[in-house]
Design an enzyme around this catalytic site. Structure first.
Site, PDB file in Angstrom:
ATOM      1  CG  HIS A  25     -10.441 -13.575  51.880  1.00 55.53           C
ATOM      2  ND1 HIS A  25     -10.720 -12.302  52.320  1.00 55.53           N
ATOM      3  CD2 HIS A  25     -11.018 -13.663  50.655  1.00 55.53           C
ATOM      4  CE1 HIS A  25     -11.405 -11.645  51.411  1.00 55.53           C
ATOM      5  NE2 HIS A  25     -11.618 -12.461  50.386  1.00 55.53           N
ATOM      6  CG  HIS A  28     -15.016 -13.744  53.020  1.00 52.39           C
ATOM      7  ND1 HIS A  28     -14.124 -14.630  52.481  1.00 52.39           N
ATOM      8  CD2 HIS A  28     -15.661 -13.177  51.979  1.00 52.39           C
ATOM      9  CE1 HIS A  28     -14.225 -14.614  51.174  1.00 52.39           C
ATOM     10  NE2 HIS A  28     -15.136 -13.732  50.832  1.00 52.39           N
ATOM     11  CB  CYS A 133     -17.459  -9.120  35.306  1.00 50.63           C
ATOM     12  SG  CYS A 133     -16.238  -9.743  36.489  1.00 50.63           S
ATOM     13  CB  CYS A 136     -18.993  -8.712  39.157  1.00 53.66           C
ATOM     14  SG  CYS A 136     -17.571  -7.671  39.349  1.00 53.66           S
ATOM     15  CB  CYS A 150     -14.401  -6.682  35.445  1.00 57.20           C
ATOM     16  SG  CYS A 150     -14.948  -6.424  37.130  1.00 57.20           S
ATOM     17  CG  HIS A 153     -13.222  -9.266  39.805  1.00 57.29           C
ATOM     18  ND1 HIS A 153     -14.538  -8.858  39.860  1.00 57.29           N
ATOM     19  CD2 HIS A 153     -12.994  -9.949  40.950  1.00 57.29           C
ATOM     20  CE1 HIS A 153     -15.073  -9.299  40.976  1.00 57.29           C
ATOM     21  NE2 HIS A 153     -14.168  -9.958  41.659  1.00 57.29           N
ATOM     22  CE  LYS A 304     -12.988  -7.003  47.434  1.00 56.55           C
ATOM     23  NZ  LYS A 304     -13.744  -7.825  46.521  1.00 56.55           N
ATOM     24  CE  LYS A 307     -14.931 -15.186  47.503  1.00 61.58           C
ATOM     25  NZ  LYS A 307     -15.889 -15.732  48.383  1.00 61.58           N
TER      26      LYS A 307
HETATM   27  O1  ME8 Z   1     -20.294 -10.623  46.853  1.00 61.95           O
HETATM   28  N1  ME8 Z   1     -12.192  -6.155  52.582  1.00 61.95           N
HETATM   29  O2  ME8 Z   1     -19.848 -12.625  47.925  1.00 61.95           O
HETATM   30  P1  ME8 Z   1     -18.293 -12.544  48.208  1.00 61.95           P
HETATM   31  C1  ME8 Z   1     -13.329  -6.121  53.278  1.00 61.95           C
HETATM   32  N2  ME8 Z   1     -22.144 -13.578  47.190  1.00 61.95           N
HETATM   33  N3  ME8 Z   1     -14.358  -6.957  53.067  1.00 61.95           N
HETATM   34  C2  ME8 Z   1     -14.207  -7.883  52.124  1.00 61.95           C
HETATM   35  C3  ME8 Z   1     -13.028  -7.984  51.350  1.00 61.95           C
HETATM   36  C4  ME8 Z   1     -11.980  -7.064  51.622  1.00 61.95           C
HETATM   37  N4  ME8 Z   1     -10.840  -7.065  50.980  1.00 61.95           N
HETATM   38  N5  ME8 Z   1     -13.187  -8.994  50.474  1.00 61.95           N
HETATM   39  C5  ME8 Z   1     -14.430  -9.515  50.696  1.00 61.95           C
HETATM   40  C6  ME8 Z   1     -20.622 -11.727  47.248  1.00 61.95           C
HETATM   41  N6  ME8 Z   1     -15.044  -8.843  51.698  1.00 61.95           N
HETATM   42  C7  ME8 Z   1     -22.061 -12.173  47.110  1.00 61.95           C
HETATM   43  C8  ME8 Z   1     -22.880 -11.488  48.168  1.00 61.95           C
HETATM   44  S1  ME8 Z   1     -25.197 -11.023  49.397  1.00 61.95           S
HETATM   45  C9  ME8 Z   1     -26.800 -11.233  49.033  1.00 61.95           C
HETATM   46  C10 ME8 Z   1     -24.342 -11.782  48.098  1.00 61.95           C
HETATM   47  C11 ME8 Z   1     -16.386  -9.094  52.241  1.00 61.95           C
HETATM   48  O3  ME8 Z   1     -17.911 -13.906  48.689  1.00 61.95           O
HETATM   49  C12 ME8 Z   1     -17.280  -7.884  52.086  1.00 61.95           C
HETATM   50  O4  ME8 Z   1     -18.325  -7.991  53.000  1.00 61.95           O
HETATM   51  O5  ME8 Z   1     -17.566 -11.986  47.052  1.00 61.95           O
HETATM   52  C13 ME8 Z   1     -17.825  -8.068  50.695  1.00 61.95           C
HETATM   53  O6  ME8 Z   1     -19.000  -7.298  50.486  1.00 61.95           O
HETATM   54  C14 ME8 Z   1     -18.093  -9.561  50.706  1.00 61.95           C
HETATM   55  O7  ME8 Z   1     -16.984 -10.108  51.454  1.00 61.95           O
HETATM   56  C15 ME8 Z   1     -18.161 -10.173  49.319  1.00 61.95           C
HETATM   57  O8  ME8 Z   1     -18.183 -11.572  49.456  1.00 61.95           O
END
Ligand code: ME8
Length: 514
Positions: A25, A28, A133, A136, A150, A153, A304, A307
């Site tokens: 989304h 990301h 959670c 998370c 959590c 979430h 926020k 997904k």
């Molecule tokens: O946490 N605003 O993956 P994830 C800004 N797999 N950035 C956002 C956002 C938002 N509303 N939502 C998501 C994970 N992001 C782990 C990471 S790393 C070794 C493992 C971005 O798919 C932001 O960079 O939940 C956040 O830190 C990341 O997506 C979380 O992606």
């Protein structure tokens, strides 16, 4: 370190690896675009850049999403991982590698790194009981919970009891404090400083040892010294950054690239990157530690965009349909300064597109080409050596370079667009369209063309395709993005005598359909 000092050196930049429990989304895309733009800037500086992104494919969350979709975890992961990869392709993301944590190279690196920590005495066996959670993929202590849910979430946590291996996080309190408190001149730990202070706060509150393995699930990397266990997804995921530069496989490559590692991430995963990850590296004897660049959340109606939160999933592809790749890239980078939380809106994209791309940049290019066509016979003149716009360009370049260097793309674009606006004002004041052909109009148009040349290089990390078009319009070959900075930003390089073309508007104004 300033840009000039790092010129020609290695530069590693990473995004988080995203979970494959759902599709990409706009949140990301925000992180990935910022990392991409910074990677592109460093390539302009002549740095040897390695830009890494990928997908995080283990863990309970992914296992359950696969079950819900009626698929094997790996098939589900492959399907979603491809959606991330194709979204990045659509957005013209220039990553040099795309890592999947289900790859054998990653399993090998995880096992090698954690085996080192185990051999060094930082991992031990014990029983764990706690509230977990799944979204998370993290345990919480009671104080962290909000009404039993959590804190991120707002969903119920699950009580779990497991025989686990533990990581002696508590042993690293002093070393972590020292790293977080180190002066910027020694290479920063976490920027912006507010997030560094947040990480320091976590460390000062006292660190408990953390459980790093699971027996309750099998979807993970097996623990090499006890194969009844798999590593808990976070301890496998973080290691991706080391895997991709050769950890455990090619020591020479790892030694070359690792010391210049920069992680770009959202504030939701600060604890893992700013506390746990550096401690894991210390436990495995890896030095130096990476530098972190942390941004806030994009908010939609104050919440926020997530997904798992079930909030509106706005796909980047829909916005690309409306604004084009560069239009979307620019608005994302320009509208949300790197660090604080920021409201995301469709109207905000329209505003950035119409004001900055259509009216300021696109208009400048068409206006200049039109006047050169009418008053200079379609041949672009050279700029004046001591032009006041030359000073404006030098100031804007210095500001933008400092902003890119500290991972502030929005501020860098702000400085770049100030220069473009000043040039539009200069033209409005000089009124070259009223001048007769001759040296006076040539000087004004040469100056304007030189700004287009320089500002296009400066804007190229954000809008790489559009700047190529602008460059060609003013008679230069493509490859604005391959110019070498800082030399290419020096006033006076537009040679003159080139054929300038009017062409179609680069960014036709966006009119929302009612
Ligand atoms: O946490 N605003 O993956 P994830 C800004 N797999 N950035 C956002 C956002 C938002 N509303 N939502 C998501 C994970 N992001 C782990 C990471 S790393 C070794 C493992 C971005 O798919 C932001 O960079 O939940 C956040 O830190 C990341 O997506 C979380 O992606």
């Amino acid at each position: 370190m300033s840009s000039a000092e790092t010129s020609g050196s290695k530069f590693v930049i990473t995004t988080p690896i995203y979970y494959v429990n759902d599709v990409p989304h706009v949140g990301h895309a925000y992180t990935t675009l910022n990392a991409d733009a910074v990677a592109r800037w460093h390539r302009l500086l002549g740095d040897d850049v390695f830009f890494l992104t990928g997908t995080d494919e283990h863990g309970l969350k992914v296992q359950r999403a696969a079950e819900e979709a009626g698929l094997e975890p790996l098939d589900h992961a492959t399907r979603t991982s491809e959606r991330f990869a194709s979204t990045w392709e659509l957005l013209n993301i220039s990553n040099d590698d795309f890592i999947r944590t289900t790859e054998p190279r990653h399993h090998a690196a995880v096992q090698a790194l954690l085996q080192k920590a185990y051999d060094n005495g930082y991992i031990y066996a014990d029983t764990y009981e706690g509230d977990y959670c799944v979204s998370c993929e993290a345990y919480y202590v009671e104080d962290d919970l909000v009404d039993g849910n959590c804190p991120i979430h707002k969903r119920p946590v699950e009580h779990m009891v497991e025989d686990n291996y533990f990581f002696k996080l508590s042993a690293f309190t002093d070393q972590l404090t020292e790293w977080l408190e180190q002066p910027e001149s020694a290479g920063h730990s976490i920027r912006p400083a507010g997030y560094r202070n947040e990480a320091l706060g976590i460390v000062r509150q006292g660190l408990d040892d953390v459980s790093i393995t699971r027996t309750s699930i099998s979807w993970g990397v097996p623990v090499p010294w006890d194969t009844d266990h798999v590593f808990y997804v976070w301890y496998d995921a973080l290691i991706n950054y080391a895997t991709a530069v050769g950890f455990g496989a090619d020591q020479q490559r790892f030694d070359q690239w690792w010391p210049s590692t920069h992680h770009v991430l959202g504030k939701d995963i600060l604890r893992f990157h700013g506390v746990y990850w550096p401690a894991m590296l210390m436990a495995a004897g890896i030095d130096p530690l990476p530098q972190l660049h942390v941004h806030g959340f994009l908010l939609l109606g104050g919440e926020k965009m997530s997904k798992t939160g079930g909030l509106t999933a706005i796909t980047p592809a829909e916005l690309v349909d409306d604004f084009g790749v560069d239009g979307f890239r620019y608005a994302m980078l320009r509208n949300h300064s790197f660090g604080p939380d920021s409201d995301f809106s469709f109207e905000g994209i329209v505003e950035a597109f119409n004001t900055d791309l259509a009216n300021t940049y696109g208009n400048l290019v068409s206006r200049v080409a039109t006047v050169v066509g009418k008053n200079c016979g379609g041949v672009g003149p050279a700029p004046e050596p001591g032009a006041s716009l030359g000073e404006a360009a030098a100031t804007a370049y210095a500001e933008a370079a400092a902003a890119w260097d500290s991972v502030q793309p929005s501020a860098a674009l702000d400085a770049t667009w100030r220069l473009l606006r000043e040039t539009n004002e200069y033209l409005a004041e000089m009124e070259p369209w009223k001048m007769d052909p001759g040296p006076e109009v040539d000087a004004v148009m040469g100056n304007a063309l030189e700004v287009i040349r320089i500002a296009s290089i400066m804007a190229s990390p954000a809008i790489p395709e559009a700047v190529e078009i602008a460059w060609k319009r003013i008679g230069l070959d493509g490859q604005a993005c391959q110019q070498r900075l800082p030399e290419a930003a020096v006033w006076g390089a537009y040679p003159g005598g080139l054929s300038v073309e009017v062409g179609d508007p680069m960014f036709p104004r966006f009119k929302p359909s009612s």
